[in-house]
Enzyme design. Sequence first.
Site, mmCIF file in Angstrom:
data_model
loop_
_atom_site.group_PDB
_atom_site.id
_atom_site.type_symbol
_atom_site.label_atom_id
_atom_site.label_comp_id
_atom_site.label_asym_id
_atom_site.label_seq_id
_atom_site.Cartn_x
_atom_site.Cartn_y
_atom_site.Cartn_z
ATOM 1 N N THR A 162 48.104 38.129 45.164
ATOM 2 C CA THR A 162 47.474 37.336 46.226
ATOM 3 C C THR A 162 46.071 36.848 45.851
ATOM 4 O OG1 THR A 162 46.802 39.449 47.143
ATOM 5 C CG2 THR A 162 48.726 38.388 48.148
ATOM 6 N N VAL A 189 43.254 35.134 40.532
ATOM 7 C CA VAL A 189 43.949 35.153 39.241
ATOM 8 C C VAL A 189 45.463 35.245 39.466
ATOM 9 C CG1 VAL A 189 44.271 36.493 37.114
ATOM 10 C CG2 VAL A 189 41.967 36.081 37.994
ATOM 11 N N CYS A 210 36.146 36.614 31.341
ATOM 12 C CA CYS A 210 36.206 35.149 31.367
ATOM 13 C C CYS A 210 34.992 34.489 30.720
ATOM 14 C CB CYS A 210 36.391 34.667 32.798
ATOM 15 S SG CYS A 210 35.343 35.514 33.988
ATOM 16 N N GLN A 244 28.136 30.651 35.267
ATOM 17 C CA GLN A 244 29.527 30.967 35.578
ATOM 18 C C GLN A 244 29.962 30.445 36.949
ATOM 19 O OE1 GLN A 244 29.049 35.074 33.023
ATOM 20 N NE2 GLN A 244 30.708 35.007 34.521
ATOM 21 N N GLY A 258 35.166 32.657 39.378
ATOM 22 C CA GLY A 258 35.122 33.877 38.573
ATOM 23 C C GLY A 258 34.883 35.120 39.409
ATOM 24 N N HIS A 277 33.286 28.213 33.014
ATOM 25 C CA HIS A 277 32.053 28.925 32.654
ATOM 26 C C HIS A 277 31.411 28.211 31.460
ATOM 27 C CE1 HIS A 277 33.218 31.865 35.464
ATOM 28 N NE2 HIS A 277 33.517 32.886 34.681
HETATM 29 P P1 NAP Z 1 40.556 38.759 43.836
HETATM 30 O O1 NAP Z 1 40.721 37.320 44.211
HETATM 31 O O2 NAP Z 1 39.604 39.591 44.614
HETATM 32 O O3 NAP Z 1 42.024 39.465 43.886
HETATM 33 C C1 NAP Z 1 42.183 40.854 43.752
HETATM 34 C C2 NAP Z 1 43.645 41.247 43.855
HETATM 35 O O4 NAP Z 1 43.726 42.702 43.780
HETATM 36 C C3 NAP Z 1 44.305 40.836 45.183
HETATM 37 O O5 NAP Z 1 45.664 40.531 44.969
HETATM 38 C C4 NAP Z 1 44.212 42.130 46.024
HETATM 39 O O6 NAP Z 1 45.231 42.252 47.007
HETATM 40 C C5 NAP Z 1 44.430 43.188 44.934
HETATM 41 N N1 NAP Z 1 43.893 44.481 45.386
HETATM 42 C C6 NAP Z 1 42.649 44.745 45.848
HETATM 43 N N2 NAP Z 1 42.560 46.051 46.229
HETATM 44 C C7 NAP Z 1 43.785 46.601 45.993
HETATM 45 C C8 NAP Z 1 44.345 47.898 46.189
HETATM 46 N N3 NAP Z 1 43.634 48.898 46.716
HETATM 47 N N4 NAP Z 1 45.644 48.124 45.824
HETATM 48 C C9 NAP Z 1 46.394 47.107 45.307
HETATM 49 N N5 NAP Z 1 45.917 45.847 45.105
HETATM 50 C C10 NAP Z 1 44.629 45.597 45.452
HETATM 51 O O7 NAP Z 1 40.097 38.922 42.306
HETATM 52 P P2 NAP Z 1 40.413 37.950 41.033
HETATM 53 O O8 NAP Z 1 39.280 37.051 40.770
HETATM 54 O O9 NAP Z 1 41.783 37.402 41.177
HETATM 55 O O10 NAP Z 1 40.371 39.011 39.835
HETATM 56 C C11 NAP Z 1 41.443 39.899 39.579
HETATM 57 C C12 NAP Z 1 41.159 40.703 38.320
HETATM 58 O O11 NAP Z 1 41.053 39.800 37.200
HETATM 59 C C13 NAP Z 1 39.853 41.482 38.379
HETATM 60 O O12 NAP Z 1 40.028 42.702 37.687
HETATM 61 C C14 NAP Z 1 38.876 40.557 37.666
HETATM 62 O O13 NAP Z 1 37.779 41.245 37.127
HETATM 63 C C15 NAP Z 1 39.753 39.945 36.595
HETATM 64 N N6 NAP Z 1 39.343 38.625 36.100
HETATM 65 C C16 NAP Z 1 39.041 37.614 36.961
HETATM 66 C C17 NAP Z 1 38.684 36.357 36.435
HETATM 67 C C18 NAP Z 1 38.324 35.177 37.309
HETATM 68 O O14 NAP Z 1 37.902 34.156 36.752
HETATM 69 N N7 NAP Z 1 38.480 35.237 38.624
HETATM 70 C C19 NAP Z 1 38.672 36.160 35.077
HETATM 71 C C20 NAP Z 1 39.015 37.220 34.228
HETATM 72 C C21 NAP Z 1 39.352 38.430 34.755
HETATM 73 P P3 NAP Z 1 44.970 41.879 48.577
HETATM 74 O O15 NAP Z 1 44.948 40.383 48.660
HETATM 75 O O16 NAP Z 1 46.146 42.490 49.262
HETATM 76 O O17 NAP Z 1 43.642 42.489 48.957
#
Ligand code: NAP
Length: 356
Positions: A11, A14, A146, A173, A177, A239
């Site tokens: 959800t 990413v 990233c 950035q 991100g 970024h």
């Molecule tokens: P995000 O939008 O906050 O999404 C986080 C995801 O993790 C959501 O699906 C959320 O589900 C789930 N989650 C949170 N708490 C949880 C729990 N207790 N149990 C199970 N699932 C849980 O974050 P994002 O930007 O997509 O990043 C995701 C990961 O990729 C992170 O580790 C981040 O550091 C890494 N990352 C991100 C980027 C970027 O550019 N955004 C780049 C490289 C790496 P719900 O919706 O149900 O809360």
Amino acid sequence: MKLRAGILGATGAVGQKFISLLQDHPWFEVSAVAASERSAGKLYGDAAHWLEESEIPSRVAELTVQDASHVLLDCDFVFSGLDSSVAGEIEERYARAGYPVISNAKNFRMNADVPLLIPEVNPEHLGLIDTQKWGSDGYIVTNPNCASVGLTMALKPLHDAFGIELVHVTTMQALSGAGYPGVPSLDSLANVVPFISGEEDKVESEPLKILGKLSSGQIQHDSFSISATCTRVPVIDGHLATVSVKLRKSASPEAAIRAINAFTSPSSVAHLPGSPEKALQYSDDASFPQPRRHANAGQGMTVSVGRMRACPILDLKFVCLAHNTIRGAAGGAILNAELLASQGKIKHRSEVHALN
Ligand code: NAP
């Protein structure tokens, strides 16, 4: 028959990018999705606050979101876009249960036996998988932060040709991100936030592992020094980084540009479906690269480099740009999975059971 991918953290920002990029993928299809207990039990189309420009693929919209902490998804392998607060425990559970785990999270990136992979830069690091000990055929492969990925790809040809001694980098950035909902609007609009928690440590350490040498089943990290300042700017995707480098062997800006232009992907990577025509592109245009105009180059997988010039303090300086949720997250992870699948390291789970 396509390999069935489960998406953990489906959800999030990413997770959504995975679902959007995997639509019509020639080798993989999304068979199951999981997120937190807040989303579990809902149809994906209702649970996800959809941010992508394309519509939610209807087959995925109708999947029921499962609780990532309590089930193992019905799939051949998983992509993880989980929040790092839970990624460690959940990814380990999948690896122990025999699944290939292709992760974006930071939790396992610096583990000595886990590849931190950019297929065009260090495909040989996949050899580390054979040293992982989960008590099963499962394994974890990670992709870089990233902000690290664009920097590392731009440094690679310079390091190979001239040797890097010092790097000074400032990143600008994008908001995506920080995930969704990310940075509050009153902090981000018409502003620059000069700090991103934990980011500078990653940018200062990850390139040294990625550019390290695999020898006798271990990575010898490279030893040059990186000083990073990471900032958040009101850009949606992409970024940007300004980089100054000191080289071991002196080089003119023209020689550095030639090295970047000559960079090609290894043949084992170039033919993969997610591999861009050019992993690195250089332009002499003085206003290149810009996030809004160039982050999507090569379907978001090409890293753009510009403004190579002499640096009065170190040797050379330049600007580089990478799409953070594609090259820096979901697209990079999909390329990792394609490389693994092309080497027979991701199999249909029925085959895995039959072999055991
Ligand atoms: P995000 O939008 O906050 O999404 C986080 C995801 O993790 C959501 O699906 C959320 O589900 C789930 N989650 C949170 N708490 C949880 C729990 N207790 N149990 C199970 N699932 C849980 O974050 P994002 O930007 O997509 O990043 C995701 C990961 O990729 C992170 O580790 C981040 O550091 C890494 N990352 C991100 C980027 C970027 O550019 N955004 C780049 C490289 C790496 P719900 O919706 O149900 O809360």
